[in-house]
Scaffold this active site. Structure first.
Site, PDB file in Angstrom:
ATOM      1  N   ASP A 105      16.654  -0.735  -0.109  1.00 52.28           N
ATOM      2  CA  ASP A 105      16.521  -1.984   0.635  1.00 52.28           C
ATOM      3  C   ASP A 105      16.965  -3.145  -0.239  1.00 52.28           C
ATOM      4  O   ASP A 105      16.929  -3.062  -1.469  1.00 52.28           O
ATOM      5  CB  ASP A 105      15.078  -2.201   1.098  1.00 52.28           C
ATOM      6  N   GLY A 106      17.386  -4.211   0.411  1.00 55.16           N
ATOM      7  CA  GLY A 106      17.741  -5.450  -0.246  1.00 55.16           C
ATOM      8  C   GLY A 106      16.922  -6.585   0.330  1.00 55.16           C
ATOM      9  O   GLY A 106      16.433  -6.491   1.458  1.00 55.16           O
ATOM     10  N   GLU A 159      21.719  -5.332  -0.319  1.00 54.18           N
ATOM     11  CA  GLU A 159      21.670  -4.041   0.394  1.00 54.18           C
ATOM     12  C   GLU A 159      22.682  -3.074  -0.225  1.00 54.18           C
ATOM     13  O   GLU A 159      22.367  -1.901  -0.457  1.00 54.18           O
ATOM     14  CB  GLU A 159      21.967  -4.232   1.886  1.00 54.18           C
ATOM     15  N   ASP A 189      17.951   0.483   5.975  1.00 60.49           N
ATOM     16  CA  ASP A 189      17.739  -0.300   7.195  1.00 60.49           C
ATOM     17  C   ASP A 189      18.866  -1.296   7.438  1.00 60.49           C
ATOM     18  O   ASP A 189      18.764  -2.144   8.307  1.00 60.49           O
ATOM     19  CB  ASP A 189      16.371  -0.989   7.182  1.00 60.49           C
ATOM     20  N   HIS A 199      10.854  -2.812   8.329  1.00 59.57           N
ATOM     21  CA  HIS A 199       9.570  -3.470   8.611  1.00 59.57           C
ATOM     22  C   HIS A 199       8.893  -2.841   9.828  1.00 59.57           C
ATOM     23  O   HIS A 199       8.350  -3.529  10.682  1.00 59.57           O
ATOM     24  CB  HIS A 199       9.765  -4.979   8.811  1.00 59.57           C
ATOM     25  N   ASP A 243      11.379  -1.845   0.314  1.00 61.60           N
ATOM     26  CA  ASP A 243      11.289  -3.280   0.592  1.00 61.60           C
ATOM     27  C   ASP A 243      10.415  -3.978  -0.450  1.00 61.60           C
ATOM     28  O   ASP A 243      10.774  -5.039  -0.972  1.00 61.60           O
ATOM     29  CB  ASP A 243      10.728  -3.498   2.002  1.00 61.60           C
TER      30      ASP A 243
END
Length: 148
Positions: A9-10, A47, A69, A125, A135
């Site tokens: 994740d970023g 990302e 994501d 999320h 995250d």
């Protein structure tokens, strides 16, 4: 070939702004966490960096199930990349590809590493434990550059 699950994740506070990337690598019962950040960047760059850092962390060719994501990274690597390369790193609208150097780095990693990557999108999320941890790590990456 080792089987490994990777969650990436970023994060970015402002776009552009301080950003971070996070990675959770899981092989059997073994887990490794990575994170980092940049003082001035974009969410898309973070990302991409998460995926790059994850694949660079692998020491030998692996069978990778990579959860992310980011539709930007997923579509870029699975759909758009061949067209960009064929058009000399231009988009369909003849504009330069944004983040070209990162896309080239990722392309090189995927094509030359010997990894077999199964790309899997997950909704961010949304309570997915691996994605939630990635995250949190990305946010730690943001915090690491905000403290400097």
């Amino acid at each position: 070939m080792n089987q490994i699950e990777i969650y990436t994740d970023g994060a970015c506070k402002g776009n552009p702004g301080p950003g971070g990337w996070g990675v959770l690598l899981r092989s059997g019962a073994t887990e490794k966490e990575l994170y980092g950040g940049e003082a001035s960047t974009t969410n898309n760059r973070m990302e991409l960096m998460a995926v790059i850092q994850a694949l660079e962390a692998l020491k030998r060719p692996c069978a990778v199930t990579l959860y992310l994501d980011s539709q930007y990274v997923l579509k870029g690597i699975t759909e758009w990349l061949p067209g960009w390369k064929a058009k000399g790193w231009k988009t369909a609208s003849k504009q330069p590809v944004k983040n070209q150097e990162l896309w080239q780095r990722l392309d090189e990693l995927v094509t030359r590493s010997g990894h077999v990557v199964d790309w899997r999108w997950v909704r961010g999320h949304n309570g997915h434990p691996g994605n939630e941890r990635a995250d949190a790590l990305a946010n730690m990456g943001v915090q690491s550059v905000q403290r400097r």
